[in-house]
Scaffold this active site. Structure first.
Site, mmCIF file in Angstrom:
data_model
loop_
_atom_site.group_PDB
_atom_site.id
_atom_site.type_symbol
_atom_site.label_atom_id
_atom_site.label_comp_id
_atom_site.label_asym_id
_atom_site.label_seq_id
_atom_site.Cartn_x
_atom_site.Cartn_y
_atom_site.Cartn_z
ATOM 1 N N GLU A 259 -8.403 4.411 -9.891
ATOM 2 C CA GLU A 259 -7.425 4.610 -8.829
ATOM 3 C C GLU A 259 -7.979 4.042 -7.207
ATOM 4 O O GLU A 259 -7.402 3.484 -6.686
ATOM 5 C CB GLU A 259 -7.182 5.973 -8.584
ATOM 6 C CG GLU A 259 -6.419 6.664 -9.930
ATOM 7 C CD GLU A 259 -4.997 6.217 -9.959
ATOM 8 O OE1 GLU A 259 -4.418 6.348 -11.265
ATOM 9 O OE2 GLU A 259 -4.453 5.211 -9.237
ATOM 10 N N ARG A 263 -5.964 0.638 -5.781
ATOM 11 C CA ARG A 263 -5.007 1.082 -4.728
ATOM 12 C C ARG A 263 -6.023 0.566 -3.418
ATOM 13 O O ARG A 263 -5.391 0.022 -2.532
ATOM 14 C CB ARG A 263 -4.657 2.477 -4.466
ATOM 15 C CG ARG A 263 -4.169 3.118 -5.695
ATOM 16 C CD ARG A 263 -3.535 4.612 -5.546
ATOM 17 N NE ARG A 263 -3.374 5.119 -6.626
ATOM 18 C CZ ARG A 263 -2.299 6.250 -6.763
ATOM 19 N NH1 ARG A 263 -1.653 6.754 -5.726
ATOM 20 N NH2 ARG A 263 -1.913 6.815 -7.916
ATOM 21 N N ASP A 390 -2.787 -0.010 -21.263
ATOM 22 C CA ASP A 390 -1.705 -0.848 -20.435
ATOM 23 C C ASP A 390 -2.422 -2.007 -19.644
ATOM 24 O O ASP A 390 -2.268 -3.110 -19.946
ATOM 25 C CB ASP A 390 -0.730 -0.323 -19.548
ATOM 26 C CG ASP A 390 -1.274 0.778 -18.684
ATOM 27 O OD1 ASP A 390 -2.511 1.027 -18.531
ATOM 28 O OD2 ASP A 390 -0.429 1.684 -18.113
ATOM 29 N N GLU A 524 7.385 -0.049 -13.308
ATOM 30 C CA GLU A 524 7.093 -0.720 -14.279
ATOM 31 C C GLU A 524 8.364 -1.554 -14.908
ATOM 32 O O GLU A 524 8.669 -2.817 -15.106
ATOM 33 C CB GLU A 524 6.456 -0.326 -15.502
ATOM 34 C CG GLU A 524 5.109 0.297 -15.383
ATOM 35 C CD GLU A 524 4.889 1.537 -14.675
ATOM 36 O OE1 GLU A 524 3.857 1.739 -14.027
ATOM 37 O OE2 GLU A 524 5.834 2.283 -14.451
ATOM 38 N N THR A 610 -2.542 -4.411 -10.857
ATOM 39 C CA THR A 610 -1.533 -3.090 -11.308
ATOM 40 C C THR A 610 -0.958 -2.368 -10.504
ATOM 41 O O THR A 610 -0.273 -1.346 -10.718
ATOM 42 C CB THR A 610 -2.444 -2.767 -12.342
ATOM 43 O OG1 THR A 610 -1.639 -1.965 -13.309
ATOM 44 C CG2 THR A 610 -3.508 -1.652 -12.204
#
Length: 630
Positions: A259, A263, A390, A524, A610
Site C-alpha cells: 500500500e 499509493r 491481480d 476496476e 495499480t
C-alpha cells in the site's frame, strides 16, 4: 619628598599599586582577554561572532565531514546543483521551458520535526535540490527533466482542442461533471480531514488506519496527479503545499509494503514526472529507502509488512507467507526510483523477485497467491486474478510497455501466464457470460471479484503485442470480460457492482450473500471501460461509464463527500462512512479519461500503476539506469 626618604617605602603606581602588584594584575588581565577571545571559537553557536573577525572562506570537503561527525553541520549556503531539473508547467501549461522558476508561496518552508540522516531530506521547493551530505547521494542525483519531457510523443494534457467550437457538447459536459465530483471530494476532504489519510464524510472527520505505519495524508498524495490533469490548479497547489510543509517520513509504525508503494511512492513519482517539482522526487526516494528492509529475507522476496521503527521485515516465522499481488506489484515504481536516484539497489531488488519467480516450479503454469519468503516455495495452491493475485499480472504487461518494449522477460512471463489462465480458469456461464474463476488446487470457485474486473482492460492493453493470430482473440476476450463486469453492475438495484459475484445455482453475476454485496467506490470496472474505449472507440463504454457517474451521484454522494455503500441490492443503502483515497486516485481519474481525448496522458507515453498513478514509458535511446534488455 619626605615619604621617599623613609626606609623600606616603595612609591605606589598612579593606580595605587606597587610595581610587583602591577605586573601580576596585567598578567591576569591579559590571560582573561585571551581566554574570552578563544572562547568565541569554541562555543557551539559562535559562527556568527567568528564572522566579525575572520574573512569568508570556501568550505573544504574535509572540514565538512569532520563537522558532520562532530554533530554540527558547517554553516553554508544552499546552492542548486548544476543544471537543475526545471519545474513543469502548472496545470494547463504544456511547455516546460516557457517560464522561469515557479513562484514561492509566502512564508517559506516550515519544518516541524527534525529528521535523521536516513530520513527525509530538507524539502526542496521550486528547482533547487538540497546540498548533499553523506548518505544523500541519491537525492542530489541529477535527472534531466527537460530531456525527459522532450521525448514524450504527446503533450501531457493533450492537444486541448478549442472548446469554444463545441461549447455544449455532451462529452464535454460529462467530463466537467466528473471534474466537479473531484473538486467536491477534495474540498470535503480538505475541510474535514486535511492531513489525515482518508475522510469519513458522515461524521465529518478524518481516519488514519493502521496500514501506513504512521504516514499521513494518503488522500493528498493519491490526489496530486488527478488534480493536475483535471487542471484544478488551486487545489493542486494546496496539495503540493501540504507535501512540502507537513508530509514527514520520521514515523515508527508497521506499514504495508504494497500500500505504501502503490499509493505514496506511485503518487509522488507521478507528481514529479508531471511537474518537475523536486520535493516529490526527494520524498519518493527517501520513502523508498525506508521500504528496503522488507527485502532482507533469505530469498529476497519481501515480507508484506515493514517496521519503520526497527527496519525489520515483519513476521519472521517459516510458516508465514508473502502475497503474489503485493511483492509482484513493485516493479514499475522501483525501476523509477532507480531512474530518479541513480541508486541501483531498487532495481536490483525487483529483478531478484523476477529471478525467483522464473526459477520456481509453477503448477500448470499458474502462479499461486502465497509464497514463503524464507523457503521460496508456494504455501498454498490458490490462484486468483482477483484479490491476492491481480496486479502481479498487470505489472508484467506494463513492465513490458514501460520499458519501451525491451523487457522480453516480462513479456514472456505475461503471455505464458495468460495462456495458463485461459486454459484453467476461464469459463463461460450458461447465460453466455465470460468470467475468470478462482482455482484452489484444481477445484474451481465459480466467482469473480470486483478486483478481477481490471483484467478486461489489462487483456485489451496487451492484445497488440500478442502473437498475430491471437490479437483479435484477446481483444474479443477483453470485451467479453468487461461486459460481464458491467452485468454485475446492471443487475443491482443501485447500478453499482458488488465486491464479488457468482455463477452458480442459476444465478449469474450477482452476489449470493450480504458480506459480498458492498461497494467501496472501487475503480476496476471503469478502468476497463477506459482502456476498451481508447482501443475501440465503441460508444457503449462511455454510456456504461456515465451510468456509473449517475449511480455514484445518487447513492454515494453525501453532504460532506462520497461514501461507499453496504448493499448494492438495496435502493436505500446504508453508507460505510469512508471516502477511500483510491476513489480520487483511480475511480474519478479513469472516468475523466474516459470522457477525454486519447492524447490526455497518452498510452504511448504513460502506463498507470495499480493505483492509477501515471509513470512514463522509457523512450530513451539507451537502456537507461533502470531498464536493461532482458
Amino acid at each position: 619628598m619626605l615619604m621617599r626618604k623613609v626606609p623600606g617605602f616603595v612609591p605606589a603606581s598612579p593606580w595605587g599599586l606597587r610595581l610587583p602588584q602591577k605586573f601580576l594584575f596585567l598578567l591576569f588581565l591579559s590571560g582573561l582577554v585571551t581566554l574570552c577571545f578563544g572562547a568565541l571559537f569554541l562555543l557551539p553557536h559562535s559562527s556568527r561572532l567568528k564572522r566579525l573577525f575572520l574573512a569568508p572562506r570556501t568550505q573544504q570537503p574535509g572540514l565538512e565531514v569532520v563537522a558532520e561527525i562532530a554533530g554540527h553541520a558547517p554553516a553554508r549556503q544552499q546552492e542548486p546543483p548544476p543544471n537543475p531539473a526545471p519545474a513543469a508547467p502548472a496545470p494547463g501549461e504544456d511547455d516546460p521551458s516557457s517560464r522561469a522558476s515557479p513562484r514561492r508561496r509566502k512564508g517559506g518552508l516550515r519544518r516541524t520535526r527534525p529528521t535523521g540522516p536516513r530520513e527525509e531530506a530538507t524539502a526542496a521547493r521550486g528547482n533547487s535540490i538540497p546540498a548533499s551530505r553523506p548518505g544523500d547521494e541519491g537525492v542530489s542525483f541529477h535527472f534531466d527533466f527537460n530531456a525527459f519531457r522532450s521525448r514524450l510523443r504527446h503533450p501531457v494534457l493533450g492537444m486541448r482542442a478549442d472548446e469554444s467550437q463545441e461549447p455544449q457538447s455532451r462529452v464535454r459536459a460529462q467530463r466537467e461533471k466528473v471534474k466537479e465530483m473531484m473538486r467536491f471530494a477534495w474540498q470535503s476532504y480538505k475541510r474535514y480531514a486535511m492531513g489525515k489519510n482518508e475522510l469519513r464524510p458522515l461524521t465529518k472527520d478524518g481516519y488514519e488506519g493502521n496500514m501506513f505505519g504512521g504516514l499521513s495524508g494518503a488522500t493528498v498524495i493519491d490526489s496530486l496527479d488527478t488534480l493536475y490533469l483535471m487542471e484544478l490548479k488551486e487545489e493542486f497547489q494546496e496539495a503540493k503545499a501540504w507535501v512540502e510543509e507537513s508530509f514527514h517520513l520520521n514515523v515508527s509504525g508497521e506499514a504495508s509494503l504494497f500500500e505504501v508503494n502503490i499509493r505514496y511512492i506511485g503518487g509522488l513519482l507521478s507528481a514529479f514526472y508531471l511537474t518537475g517539482e523536486e520535493v516529490f522526487r526527494i520524498k519518493a526516494i527517501r520513502l523508498g529507502e525506508k521500504l528496503l528492509p522488507a527485502f532482507n529475507t533469505p530469498t529476497g522476496i519481501p515480507k508484506g509488512v515493514v517496521s519503520f521503527k526497527s527496519g525489520s521485515w515483519g513476521w519472521a516465522t517459516a510458516g508465514s507467507s508473502s502475497i503474489l499481488a503485493e511483492f509482484g506489484s513493485l516493479h514499475l515504481e522501483f525501476l523509477h526510483l532507480t531512474e530518479l536516484s541513480g541508486n541501483q539497489v531498487f532495481a536490483e531488488k525487483v529483478r531478484n523477485i523476477r529471478k525467483v519467480l522464473r526459477k520456481i516450479e509453477k503448477p500448470f503454469g499458474l502462479y499461486p497467491n502465497f509464497l514463503s519468503p524464507v523457503s521460496g516455495n508456494w504455501v498454498q495452491h490458490h490462484v486468483s486474478v482477483g484479490g491476492l493475485g491481480d496486479s502481479f499480472y498487470e505489472y508484467l504487461i506494463k513492465s513490458w510497455l514501460m520499458s519501451g518494449k525491451t523487457d522480453m522477460e516480462a513479456k514472456n512471463m505475461y503471455y505464458e501466464a495468460l495462456e495458463a489462465i485461459e486454459t484453467y480458469l476461464l469459463n463461460v456461464s450458461p447465460g453466455g457470460l465470460t468470467y475468470i474463476a478462482e482455482w484452489r488446487g484444481g477445484i474451481l470457485d465459480h466467482k469473480m471479484g470486483h478486483l478481477a474486473c481490471f483484467s478486461g482492460g489489462m487483456i485489451a492493453l496487451g492484445a497488440e503485442d500478442a502473437k498475430e493470430e491471437k490479437r483479435a482473440h484477446y481483444r474479443e476476450l477483453a470485451a467479453q470480460i468487461t461486459k460481464t463486469c458491467h452485468e454485475s453492475y446492471a443487475r443491482s438495484d443501485t447500478k453499482l457492482g458488488p465486491e464479488a459475484f457468482w455463477f452458480n445455482s442459476g444465478r449469474e453475476a450477482v452476489a449470493t450473500q450480504l458480506s459480498e454485496s458492498y461497494y467501496i467506490l472501487r475503480p476496476e470496472v471503469v478502468e476497463s471501460y477506459m482502456y476498451l474505449w481508447r482501443q475501440t472507440h465503441n460508444p457503449i463504454y462511455r454510456e456504461w461509464g456515465w451510468e456509473v457517474v449517475l449511480a455514484l451521484e445518487k447513492y454515494c454522494r453525501t453532504e460532506a463527500g462520497f461514501s461507499g455503500i453496504q448493499d448494492v441490492y438495496s435502493s436505500t443503502p446504508s453508507h460505510d462512512n469512508k471516502q477511500q483515497s483510491f476513489f480520487l486516485a483511480e475511480t474519478l481519474k479513469y472516468l475523466y479519461l474516459l470522457f477525454s481525448e486519447d492524447d490526455l496522458l497518452s498510452l504511448e507515453d504513460w502506463v498507470f500503476n495499480t493505483e492509477a498513478h501515471p509513470l512514463p514509458v522509457n523512450h530513451s535511446d539507451s537502456s537507461g539506469r533502470a531498464w536493461g534488455r532482458h
